[in-house]
Design a protein around this motif. Structure first.
Motif, PDB file in Angstrom:
ATOM      1  N   ALA A 172      -3.252   0.632   1.727  1.00 53.25           N
ATOM      2  CA  ALA A 172      -3.788   0.466  -0.034  1.00 53.25           C
ATOM      3  C   ALA A 172      -5.251   1.507   0.842  1.00 53.25           C
ATOM      4  N   TRP A 173      -5.886   1.826   1.113  1.00 52.52           N
ATOM      5  CA  TRP A 173      -6.973   2.381   1.422  1.00 52.52           C
ATOM      6  C   TRP A 173      -6.907   3.654   1.028  1.00 52.52           C
ATOM      7  N   LEU A 174      -5.459   4.209   2.059  1.00 53.10           N
ATOM      8  CA  LEU A 174      -5.156   5.523   2.180  1.00 53.10           C
ATOM      9  C   LEU A 174      -4.834   5.735   0.952  1.00 53.10           C
ATOM     10  N   THR A 175      -4.585   5.076  -0.358  1.00 52.26           N
ATOM     11  CA  THR A 175      -4.116   5.066  -1.277  1.00 52.26           C
ATOM     12  C   THR A 175      -4.654   5.026  -1.930  1.00 52.26           C
ATOM     13  N   LEU A 176      -5.454   4.654  -2.167  1.00 48.89           N
ATOM     14  CA  LEU A 176      -6.974   5.006  -2.539  1.00 48.89           C
ATOM     15  C   LEU A 176      -7.746   5.947  -3.010  1.00 48.89           C
TER      16      LEU A 176
ATOM     17  N   ARG B  46      -2.864   2.742  -8.436  1.00 47.26           N
ATOM     18  CA  ARG B  46      -4.221   1.421  -8.133  1.00 47.26           C
ATOM     19  C   ARG B  46      -4.233   0.127  -7.509  1.00 47.26           C
ATOM     20  N   THR B  47      -3.622  -0.082  -9.275  1.00 50.24           N
ATOM     21  CA  THR B  47      -3.168  -1.825  -9.215  1.00 50.24           C
ATOM     22  C   THR B  47      -2.380  -2.251  -7.959  1.00 50.24           C
ATOM     23  N   GLU B  48      -1.807  -1.912  -7.710  1.00 51.84           N
ATOM     24  CA  GLU B  48      -0.983  -2.089  -6.695  1.00 51.84           C
ATOM     25  C   GLU B  48      -2.061  -2.110  -5.009  1.00 51.84           C
ATOM     26  N   ALA B  49      -2.356  -0.982  -5.187  1.00 50.25           N
ATOM     27  CA  ALA B  49      -3.383  -0.934  -3.634  1.00 50.25           C
ATOM     28  C   ALA B  49      -4.143  -1.937  -3.575  1.00 50.25           C
TER      29      ALA B  49
ATOM     30  N   ALA C  61      -6.277   8.987  -1.824  1.00 52.28           N
ATOM     31  CA  ALA C  61      -5.518  10.053  -2.857  1.00 52.28           C
ATOM     32  C   ALA C  61      -5.500   9.767  -3.858  1.00 52.28           C
ATOM     33  N   ILE C  62      -5.780   9.273  -3.985  1.00 52.01           N
ATOM     34  CA  ILE C  62      -5.471   8.726  -5.874  1.00 52.01           C
ATOM     35  C   ILE C  62      -6.937   9.474  -6.528  1.00 52.01           C
ATOM     36  N   ALA C  63      -7.763   9.095  -5.361  1.00 55.93           N
ATOM     37  CA  ALA C  63      -9.484   9.962  -5.262  1.00 55.93           C
ATOM     38  C   ALA C  63      -9.185  10.995  -5.332  1.00 55.93           C
ATOM     39  N   ASP C  64      -8.413  11.697  -4.231  1.00 57.93           N
ATOM     40  CA  ASP C  64      -8.616  13.487  -3.996  1.00 57.93           C
ATOM     41  C   ASP C  64      -7.784  13.580  -5.335  1.00 57.93           C
ATOM     42  N   ASP C  65      -6.340  13.373  -5.621  1.00 56.37           N
ATOM     43  CA  ASP C  65      -5.856  13.538  -6.780  1.00 56.37           C
ATOM     44  C   ASP C  65      -6.984  13.743  -7.819  1.00 56.37           C
TER      45      ASP C  65
ATOM     46  N   GLY D 228       1.250  -0.876   0.584  1.00 58.43           N
ATOM     47  CA  GLY D 228      -0.098   0.060   0.223  1.00 58.43           C
ATOM     48  C   GLY D 228       0.963   1.260   0.115  1.00 58.43           C
ATOM     49  N   ILE D 229       2.061   0.646   0.766  1.00 60.21           N
ATOM     50  CA  ILE D 229       3.174   2.444   0.724  1.00 60.21           C
ATOM     51  C   ILE D 229       2.908   2.833  -0.585  1.00 60.21           C
ATOM     52  N   TYR D 230       4.036   1.457  -0.970  1.00 60.85           N
ATOM     53  CA  TYR D 230       4.384   0.989  -2.051  1.00 60.85           C
ATOM     54  C   TYR D 230       3.144   2.006  -3.410  1.00 60.85           C
ATOM     55  N   ALA D 231       2.578   1.565  -3.420  1.00 62.80           N
ATOM     56  CA  ALA D 231       1.249   1.976  -3.831  1.00 62.80           C
ATOM     57  C   ALA D 231       1.190   4.238  -4.261  1.00 62.80           C
ATOM     58  N   ASN D 232       1.604   4.072  -2.878  1.00 60.30           N
ATOM     59  CA  ASN D 232       1.705   5.552  -2.780  1.00 60.30           C
ATOM     60  C   ASN D 232       2.457   6.152  -3.609  1.00 60.30           C
TER      61      ASN D 232
END
Length: 573
Positions: A335-339, A319-322, A341-345, A303-307
């Motif tokens: 991983a949920w945090l990264t998703l 997104r794929t990694e998360a 952040a992606i949605a925020d972006d 999940g951190i890698y995905a971020n």
């Protein structure tokens, strides 16, 4: 990985070849293929050893030449070549010494299964050989069989209490079995004997970090690195330094461990985490990729890698990694945090709220989760959720910014008493913070106490004369109370410091419109709308100004655009 240093391996190789020479009937056969008593190779050693290995000689001679070449290759940084020579020697003359060295070098190379095989062969020849016993114990620990290694390590530690390597390894075994108290006792006792032994200091630092004793861990790492700089200690200290805000120190430590191919998985993880904290996303992603290649990527790490990928602009990969991480472990909050952040972006605050809510359900005290949920909720107008999440944040860490944010949410909920309590708390924490004065002024404006608002804005401008928002807010107050010249003075002062600030430019155009100077109004509102075509009030004001100038078509177009963005402006006078 706890290993004896390469220096120890070099010394061992230097000592082993004389033992083989003594078994020879013609010791002079080695010639220059030898290590001197000083530990340095004899002149022409490499060529002499090559010649011996190319010639017809008994196995013991060739084994001796291979052992000398182990030292030569290690000195030259050719670890793979040294390993090949050690295994060749063990194959020619399988003794506890040759097999033990082959075991040790395989352990250093990261192949504990092969290391165990060589150690077991050595122990078949001499069950009491100290190197082989230690190599077997380390192999078992590295293979995740610490419980199996404990009896052997306990015996070794009792019989050789001054062997720092064995002590560190016993501490590691207890640590791997989540028996930190026992690990601490063993390491404390060992460090009483040899206070500056780096491997024991590093191992104790790991235990201390797990126990949350970061200052003590930092002290141990400082001492370990002073005694012998190693990547394993450097990456741990890098993480501690980064967590403590010492960005420069953390980056310096990461530089010590820049060869990622030489790091074990534990060190790769701390390297990656430290790199994330100091905003070195590319370095972090590279380390995470090494972890993934090694099959050591746990879902929360993924999940951190995905971020990290997200930060680098690789949103689809992120997104794929998360999603993969969540499939492997639905409770991987990172991983949920990264998703989220992606949605925020991507500007999807509703989706972001959903993802952040998942993260907070998994980890209620997640600062990032509560922060993301609060901001997403606020932006969607869900002020009740925003207020709840800001409250959770304040329980974790009371800050001026969070008090101001909760005050804003409470004001939208018409909880003015709660909002004032937050603003008072913010003022107590940050009496010289101009943002506090700005927020207090805004709430006074909201309740139409313009005199009190003016006092707060004045206090804020005194603290920060170039503060764009304070200049803007006081100018708007002056405009509302008919003090147009004062409003323009504030706007001009703000624009002198922030010439491209769209809000200041728009407000200046609006002031000119209210002053019935439509030509100047259109000039400034044109600039504001060039920067932000969706500024509703700038569109409305320009529509009115154009109407005053007789531009009915332009006025109608601006009003249509404004109403399309916000229908309520149609009712403005």
């Amino acid at each position: 990985m706890i290993i004896r240093s390469l220096a120890a391996a070099v010394a061992a190789a230097a000592l082993l070849s004389p033992a083989l020479v003594q078994a020879q009937e013609e010791p002079d056969v080695f010639g220059a293929c030898r290590i001197e008593d000083s530990g340095e190779p004899a002149p022409g050693a490499a060529e002499a050893c090559d010649a011996l290995l190319a010639g017809e000689h008994p196995p013991v001679v060739k084994a001796g030449a291979h052992m000398v070449r182990v030292t030569l290759r290690l000195d030259a940084g050719d670890f793979d070549g040294a390993l090949r020579d050690a295994e060749a020697a063990a194959g020619l003359v399988p003794t506890p010494d040759t097999l033990g060295l082959a075991s040790r070098l395989n352990l250093i190379s990261g192949d504990p299964q092969r290391g165990l095989a060589y150690a077991d062969r050595a122990l078949e020849l001499d069950a009491q050989d100290p190197w082989a016993q230690a190599a077997r114990a380390e192999s078992l620990v590295e293979l995740g069989r610490a419980q199996e290694a404990l009896p052997l390590l306990t015996r070794l530690n009792r019989s050789r209490p001054d062997d720092s390597f064995v002590t560190a390894l016993l501490g590691r075994a207890y640590y791997d079995l989540d028996q930190n108290a026992r690990a601490r006792r063993v390491l404390d006792e060992g460090l009483r004997r040899t206070p500056e032994e780096p491997e024991m200091l590093l191992m104790r630092a790991k235990v201390l970090m797990d126990e949350g004793e970061t200052d003590a861990a930092r002290s141990d790492l400082d001492r370990a690195l002073a005694a012998r700089p190693t990547p394993a200690a450097a990456v741990r200290r890098a993480w501690l330094r980064a967590d403590q805000g010492d960005v420069g120190g953390a980056k310096a430590d990461l530089a010590v461990a820049s060869n990622l191919d030489g790091l074990d998985t534990d060190s790769l993880l701390y390297y990656a985490l430290a790199a994330v904290l100091v905003d070195e996303a590319e370095q972090a992603v590279e380390a995470f990729q090494h972890l993934k290649a090694a099959g050591a990527m746990e879902p929360w790490v993924q999940g951190i890698y995905a971020n990290g990928l997200r930060i680098l602009g690789r949103a689809d990969e992120a997104r794929t990694e998360a999603v993969e991480a969540i499939a492997a472990d639905p409770k991987a909050d990172t991983a949920w945090l990264t998703l989220g952040a992606i949605a925020d972006d991507e500007g999807d605050a509703g989706a972001a709220m959903n993802f952040y809510r998942h993260a907070v359900e998994i980890e209620p005290e997640s600062y990032l989760g509560n922060s993301g949920l609060a901001e997403a909720a606020f932006s969607t107008g869900d002020y009740a959720q925003a207020e709840k999440s800001y409250t959770a944040l304040l329980a974790l860490e009371p800050t001026v910014t969070t008090y101001l944010s909760r005050a804003a949410a409470r004001s939208y909920l018409d909880d003015l008493n709660g909002a004032w309590k937050d603003l008072d708390a913010a003022l107590a924490l940050g009496p010289d913070d101009p943002d506090v004065r700005a927020s207090r002024g805004d709430l006074h404006v909201y309740v139409e106490d313009y005199e009190a608002a003016r006092a707060e804005y004045d206090a804020g401008v005194a603290l920060a004369p170039d503060h764009a928002y304070l200049r803007l807010s006081r100018a708007a107050l002056f405009r509302a109370t008919g003090q147009f010249d004062a409003a323009l003075r504030d706007l001009n002062a703000g624009l002198a410091a922030h010439p491209d600030d769209q809000a200041l430019i728009a407000q200046k155009g609006i002031v000119y419109f209210v002053m019935e100077d439509p030509l100047s109004a259109v000039e400034w509102l044109d600039k504001a709308l060039a920067a932000n075509p969706e500024d509703v009030y700038a569109l409305w004001a320009r529509s009115r100004a154009k109407s005053q100038l007789g531009d009915a078509t332009g006025a109608a177009a601006d009003m249509e655009a404004a109403v399309r963005l916000d229908p309520s402006v149609a009712d403005l006078n």
